[in-house]
Scaffold this motif. Structure first.
Motif, short mmCIF file in Angstrom:
data_model
loop_
_atom_site.label_atom_id
_atom_site.label_comp_id
_atom_site.label_asym_id
_atom_site.label_seq_id
_atom_site.Cartn_x
_atom_site.Cartn_y
_atom_site.Cartn_z
N ALA A 56 -18.04 7.56 4.59
CA ALA A 56 -17.17 8.73 4.71
C ALA A 56 -17.88 9.97 4.17
O ALA A 56 -17.85 11.04 4.77
N PHE A 57 -18.56 9.80 3.06
CA PHE A 57 -19.23 10.93 2.43
C PHE A 57 -20.34 11.48 3.32
O PHE A 57 -20.44 12.68 3.55
N VAL A 58 -21.15 10.57 3.88
CA VAL A 58 -22.26 11.00 4.74
C VAL A 58 -21.69 11.66 6.00
O VAL A 58 -22.19 12.68 6.48
N GLY A 59 -20.59 11.09 6.51
CA GLY A 59 -19.93 11.68 7.69
C GLY A 59 -19.55 13.12 7.41
O GLY A 59 -19.79 14.03 8.22
N ASN A 60 -18.98 13.37 6.24
CA ASN A 60 -18.54 14.72 5.87
C ASN A 60 -19.72 15.68 5.75
O ASN A 60 -19.61 16.86 6.08
N LEU A 61 -20.84 15.15 5.25
CA LEU A 61 -22.02 16.01 5.08
C LEU A 61 -22.50 16.53 6.42
O LEU A 61 -23.01 17.61 6.56
#
Ligand code: UTP
Length: 290
Positions: A285-290
């Motif tokens: 999720a975090f990488v997706g947001n980045l």
């Protein structure tokens, strides 16, 4: 190389300049990938290969490595008192009971070859492994050093881990010229330290795992400073090759992360996090947001 591998050398006396300022006070090998320091992955791999004697070649700034493998009386007593059995097992499990750790100092950072030579009085006259902990090699099955130790015993030869690298990066590695024996192993004809891409005999690069006969110590003793003014392990292996005619290059099963640089450490951390079901969704999720 008739005896099984019992001793593994960890040269950890480098300056770790690529991680300054952190490495001003923290040994590079103590940088964590998730909750384990790099040195723990290396030790686990050595134990998996059958080693019971681990030799750390350190310098005066690397007390943390010895502390890490030592008994932590106060912490253990506290965890015991609080009934934290799982944490206690983690703290006590850094080194299995049947394994001993020996620390040797390299008084000056004169190169990897010199660091290995410092382990000579402890290794004595038997084959031994070398692991550079900043090359983290992850494999689900047999660890890379175990694969190499088995090959060294079967073939009665020194074995050097290699990996294909991009052609424009040959000047960062020792490069081998070798003739294939099978899918994974090859007989080395010649080795060159950090050749320019145009002069490199191949893109097969030496990475941080070796299984070597004790004879290498005498050859290291005779090795004069080479590339970068350092005593190079590659030069002594080249001499071993000339003398014994057979040293094998081995393409290990597993994924290597070069944690000696920032990008590699980030990759290793992401990879390990994605292996952990509790962390993977958060990371994704975090990488997706980045
Ligand atoms: P590196 O080339 O990665 O050097 O050494 P380094 O000092 O650790 O890191 P940088 O380049 O300054 O960031 C390869 C391995 O050889 C060991 C290092 O500890 C590392 O495991 N080494 C190198 C020694 O033990 N002694 C030396 O004199 C040189």
């Amino acid at each position: 190389m008739s005896k099984p591998l019992r001793k593994v050398v960890f040269p950890v006396a480098g300056l770790g300049t690529r991680f300054l300022p952190a490495t001003k006070a923290v040994a590079k090998e103590m940088l964590p990938v998730l909750d384990k320091p790099l040195i723990q992955y290396a030790v686990d791999e050595a134990v998996d290969a059958g080693a019971d004697t681990l030799i750390f070649v350190t310098n005066r700034y690397k007390h943390a490595i010895a502390d890490y493998f030592d008994k932590a009386y106060e912490l253990e007593a506290k965890l015991q008192e609080k009934g934290k059995a799982e944490l206690l097992a983690l703290v006590q499990g850094t080194l299995p009971r049947h394994v001993r750790a020996i620390f040797v100092t390299q008084p000056e950072a004169l190169g990897l070859g010199h660091a290995v030579l410092c382990a000579r009085p402890v290794v004595g006259d038997e084959p031994f492994g070398v692991i550079l902990p900043d090359d983290l090699i992850w494999n689900d099955g047999r660890g890379a050093l175990r694969q190499m130790a088995e090959l060294a015993e079967a073939e009665q030869a020194g074995v050097i881990a290699v990996e294909e690298v991009p052609h424009d990066q040959t000047d960062k590695y020792g490069i081998v010229d070798a003739s294939a024996v099978d899918d994974r192993s090859a007989r080395i004809r010649h080795m060159v330290e950090k050749p320019k891409p145009a002069e490199a005999p191949s893109n097969l690069a030496v990475v941080g795992r070796y299984v070597l006969p004790a004879r290498i110590f005498q050859l290291l003793d005779q090795t004069t400073p080479g590339a970068g003014g350092e005593i190079q392990l590659t030069d002594a292996i080249e001499a071993l090759l000339k003398e014994q005619g057979k040293v094998l290059a081995y393409r290990f099963e597993g994924t290597r992360f070069d944690c000696g640089n920032k990008a590699g450490l980030v990759r290793a951390t992401m990879h390990m996090a994605m292996q952990d079901p509790a962390l993977a969704p958060t990371v994704r999720a975090f990488v997706g947001n980045l």
